[in-house]
Design an enzyme around this catalytic site. Sequence first.
Site, PDB file in Angstrom:
ATOM      1  N   SER A 126      81.814  73.995  43.812  1.00 57.52           N
ATOM      2  CA  SER A 126      80.291  73.419  43.687  1.00 57.52           C
ATOM      3  C   SER A 126      79.948  72.425  44.404  1.00 57.52           C
ATOM      4  O   SER A 126      80.209  71.813  44.605  1.00 57.52           O
ATOM      5  CB  SER A 126      80.322  72.541  42.149  1.00 57.52           C
ATOM      6  OG  SER A 126      78.862  72.723  41.865  1.00 57.52           O
ATOM      7  N   TYR A 186      82.196  67.434  34.816  1.00 58.58           N
ATOM      8  CA  TYR A 186      82.763  68.679  35.585  1.00 58.58           C
ATOM      9  C   TYR A 186      82.296  68.620  37.038  1.00 58.58           C
ATOM     10  O   TYR A 186      83.028  69.868  37.981  1.00 58.58           O
ATOM     11  CB  TYR A 186      81.722  69.342  35.730  1.00 58.58           C
ATOM     12  CG  TYR A 186      80.369  70.906  35.781  1.00 58.58           C
ATOM     13  CD1 TYR A 186      81.365  72.130  36.125  1.00 58.58           C
ATOM     14  CD2 TYR A 186      79.912  70.697  37.635  1.00 58.58           C
ATOM     15  CE1 TYR A 186      80.610  72.439  36.768  1.00 58.58           C
ATOM     16  CE2 TYR A 186      79.827  71.832  38.682  1.00 58.58           C
ATOM     17  CZ  TYR A 186      80.529  72.471  38.038  1.00 58.58           C
ATOM     18  OH  TYR A 186      79.972  74.168  39.013  1.00 58.58           O
TER      19      TYR A 186
END
Length: 312
Positions: A167, A180
């Site tokens: 990501s 995250y």
Amino acid sequence: MVIRAACLVGAGAVLMGALDYWAAPTYPVHQSGAVLITGASTGIGLHAAKGLAEMGYRVYAGVRSQADVEKIKRENPSLEPVIIDVTIEETVTRTVQQIKEELKIQGLKFVGLVNCAGVSRRLPLELEDMDIVKQLYEVNVFGVTRVTQAFLELLRDSQGRIVNIGSVAALLPHKGSSTYSGSKAALEMITDSLRLELAPWKISVSVVQPGYVQTALAEKQTGDNAPWRKADPEKRTLYQAWIDKSDSSRQEAHDKAPGPEVTTDAIKHAMTSTKPKTRYVVANVKGTPAWVLAFLGWFLPDRVKDVIVQRF
């Protein structure tokens, strides 16, 4: 002055790209063979599975339930669904054995692993539940490690390829993403180190780093499903300003995001190019191309990044 600076930055980027291409080794390309994609029941994983199957690969679509197996068989008969939970060793071992046996009969090699299974979550660290954080890392980090370890023997035999789905959150910090982003940053370094470790066997290792992509994940993080709703009510008030904007911000990012075709294109290139990239930064964040944010994350001083992120 600004134009000159922009030109210098652009020229520098072109030079770095040229040097990277020059230094990149050439990898063998497999026009056929088997590929496993974890997290392939929906979204990025399912789209990539269908895309690789259309190219002629035998694609094992990793899912977690028998219901998902039946759905894939019914809706996507070109795929081979397998039950694999990346957090459970037994299911990983069973999947490896199943694929080994089937490919031996078919005379095919295992040529690719796409680690797509992942958990997305946005919540300030102080509000986090440690059990949930552990589970997030179990999927995003330890799951990738577990599955990759299990399939390295087959990949070494074929000089296959590994593609990890990371990501852009690993490259540019933002509020509510401590856990995250941390898990994706760990995946970033795992990918880089693994690329060096597997170089003697010509196994390519790449990471795809999307911004926002339109999948069902947004629905799992907003409205009644928003993680902050289960947080300590007293501590929640400390982050009320963030909470008030979190749903609308996430929804805006989702609405402006492209579909999973951008990640599938990157995965296809990583699987088939003689010189696959080490990183594929794709998609956008609220309309801003993810590569711009990745560049800012690398180029700007930390305090300047903090000001920009907090303001926008």
